[in-house]
Write a protein that holds these residues in place. Sequence first.
Motif, PDB file in Angstrom:
ATOM      1  N   LEU A 186      43.627  54.991  44.050  1.00 17.14           N
ATOM      2  CA  LEU A 186      44.995  55.842  43.792  1.00 17.14           C
ATOM      3  C   LEU A 186      46.029  54.981  43.339  1.00 17.14           C
ATOM      4  O   LEU A 186      46.521  55.284  42.225  1.00 17.14           O
ATOM      5  CB  LEU A 186      45.392  56.619  45.061  1.00 17.14           C
ATOM      6  N   VAL A 187      46.453  53.920  44.110  1.00 14.06           N
ATOM      7  CA  VAL A 187      47.366  53.172  43.570  1.00 14.06           C
ATOM      8  C   VAL A 187      47.023  52.179  42.267  1.00 14.06           C
ATOM      9  O   VAL A 187      47.651  51.798  41.393  1.00 14.06           O
ATOM     10  CB  VAL A 187      48.135  52.261  44.805  1.00 14.06           C
ATOM     11  N   LYS A 188      45.571  51.788  42.467  1.00  9.68           N
ATOM     12  CA  LYS A 188      44.977  51.143  41.650  1.00  9.68           C
ATOM     13  C   LYS A 188      45.096  49.597  41.469  1.00  9.68           C
ATOM     14  O   LYS A 188      45.932  49.283  41.961  1.00  9.68           O
ATOM     15  CB  LYS A 188      45.500  51.351  40.059  1.00  9.68           C
ATOM     16  N   ARG A 189      44.109  48.882  41.107  1.00  6.45           N
ATOM     17  CA  ARG A 189      43.839  47.439  41.067  1.00  6.45           C
ATOM     18  C   ARG A 189      44.914  46.819  40.230  1.00  6.45           C
ATOM     19  O   ARG A 189      44.933  47.410  39.017  1.00  6.45           O
ATOM     20  CB  ARG A 189      42.665  46.835  41.066  1.00  6.45           C
ATOM     21  N   ILE A 190      45.341  45.721  40.429  1.00  2.07           N
ATOM     22  CA  ILE A 190      46.098  44.647  39.427  1.00  2.07           C
ATOM     23  C   ILE A 190      44.761  44.498  38.311  1.00  2.07           C
ATOM     24  O   ILE A 190      43.615  44.194  38.717  1.00  2.07           O
ATOM     25  CB  ILE A 190      46.602  43.417  39.982  1.00  2.07           C
ATOM     26  N   LYS A 191      45.314  44.426  37.169  1.00  2.00           N
ATOM     27  CA  LYS A 191      44.197  44.173  36.194  1.00  2.00           C
ATOM     28  C   LYS A 191      43.539  42.815  36.389  1.00  2.00           C
ATOM     29  O   LYS A 191      44.145  41.560  36.572  1.00  2.00           O
ATOM     30  CB  LYS A 191      44.793  44.215  34.713  1.00  2.00           C
ATOM     31  N   GLY A 192      42.286  42.605  36.480  1.00  2.00           N
ATOM     32  CA  GLY A 192      41.428  41.391  36.813  1.00  2.00           C
ATOM     33  C   GLY A 192      40.927  41.508  38.058  1.00  2.00           C
ATOM     34  O   GLY A 192      40.027  40.724  38.213  1.00  2.00           O
ATOM     35  N   ILE A 193      41.569  42.171  38.978  1.00  2.00           N
ATOM     36  CA  ILE A 193      41.084  42.028  40.332  1.00  2.00           C
ATOM     37  C   ILE A 193      39.933  42.470  40.789  1.00  2.00           C
ATOM     38  O   ILE A 193      39.469  43.612  40.269  1.00  2.00           O
ATOM     39  CB  ILE A 193      42.213  42.505  41.273  1.00  2.00           C
ATOM     40  N   LYS A 194      38.969  42.017  41.099  1.00  2.00           N
ATOM     41  CA  LYS A 194      37.512  42.589  41.732  1.00  2.00           C
ATOM     42  C   LYS A 194      37.807  43.651  42.699  1.00  2.00           C
ATOM     43  O   LYS A 194      37.297  44.671  42.627  1.00  2.00           O
ATOM     44  CB  LYS A 194      36.847  41.485  41.972  1.00  2.00           C
ATOM     45  N   ARG A 195      38.411  43.011  43.929  1.00  2.00           N
ATOM     46  CA  ARG A 195      38.566  43.818  44.947  1.00  2.00           C
ATOM     47  C   ARG A 195      39.778  43.575  45.603  1.00  2.00           C
ATOM     48  O   ARG A 195      40.193  42.324  46.069  1.00  2.00           O
ATOM     49  CB  ARG A 195      37.496  43.578  46.098  1.00  2.00           C
TER      50      ARG A 195
END
Length: 328
Positions: free
Chosen positions: A114-123
Motif C-alpha cells: 500500500l505504502v510501496k517500497r523505495i525504488k530498488g528495495i527487494k524487501r
Amino acid sequence: MRVVVDAFGGDNAPFEIIKGAYLAHKDFKTEITLSGDKEVIEKIIAENNFCFDDSLLIVDTKDVISMHDDPTSILKAHINSSMGLAFKELIEERADAFVSAGSTGAIVVGGTLLVKRIKGIKRPALGSMLPSPDGKYFLMDMGANSDCRPEMLLQFAIMADAYLKQVEGIENPKIGLLNIGTEETKGDQLHIEAYNLLKNAPINFVGNVESREMPKGVCDAVITDGFSGNIALKLIEGTSMTLLKLIKNIFYKNIKNKLAALMLKKDVYSLKSLMDSSEIGGAPLLGVKKPVIKAHGSSDAKAIKNAIKQAITFTENKVVDLIAENLE
C-alpha cells in the motif's frame, strides 16, 4: 507534524493506545489522528480528561484486523479497518507518519503493497534498538522476512547504516552479520555469500557476530534474516524478563535481602529501565516510502508515546530519503 495512530491495534487497545497518543501530543506538541470506532475513542477521551486540542482528527471505522486474520486481508477484506484507514491517511499525505501495535504481518503487507517500497528495495525489513551494557544496538530484520537472499541482507545493512546515522547520530556505525562463528567461511551459503557482499559494501562492516556477543555491544547493528532475528529478539526479551524475576526473588528471600534491596533500589530500577522495551517504543519498517513504525503488540501507553516520538524523529531526519540516496 501529524502522526496517524491505529487506535485499535494491539493487545491493550484502545485505552492504552489513546492514552499514549495523548501523552505524545502533550509532551511533543505533535498533531494526532486516531483511527477506529469514533464513539469509543471519544468516550475514552472524555472519561479520562485527555485534553487534545482542536487539531485531533478521528477516522471512524468499526472494523479491526486481528492478529489471527490473514495479513493479506489488509489489502481487501480489511482495507477499511482501523489499520487500513490509518495507512490511507499516510498514503494520501494527510499524515506524515504511521504508528500501530497491530498485526506485524498486516503492517509489513500494508507497508510493502500500500505504502510501496523505495525504488530498488527487494524487501522492507523491521529493525529496532536493543539494550546493551554500554548503550544499545540495532537488530534487523526482526521478523518481516523469514526467507532471504544475500542481496537482501546487503540492503538491510545499508538501511540500518542510514538509520543509525540519521536517527541515532552515529557517524560511522559498525555493522555485523549474525552467524554461528566469526570466521569468514562460517555459516550456510546465504551467510557466506552475504558476507562477501557486505565486505565490499560502502559501510563499516566488522564481520560475523555470534549471538552471545550481540548484547555486549560489539557492533552498532546486527544484520540477519527475519527468522533468525525474531528468534534472537524473543530469546533476549525472555532472558531479560527471567533475569529480572530472579533478581526480585533474591531480594524478597529474607529480611537481610529486603534491606539490601532498599539500598540498591535506585540501581535496580535503572537496570529495569535499561531492559524495558517500552523505552524504545517500536520498530521502523525500513525500505518503504513513508515512515511506518510497528509498536510491540503488548505496548502500554508509555511504549506508544515513545513509538510516536520515534516516528517524529524518523520523519524529521528524512531517513527514507537517505536510504534512497545510499541505494543509488
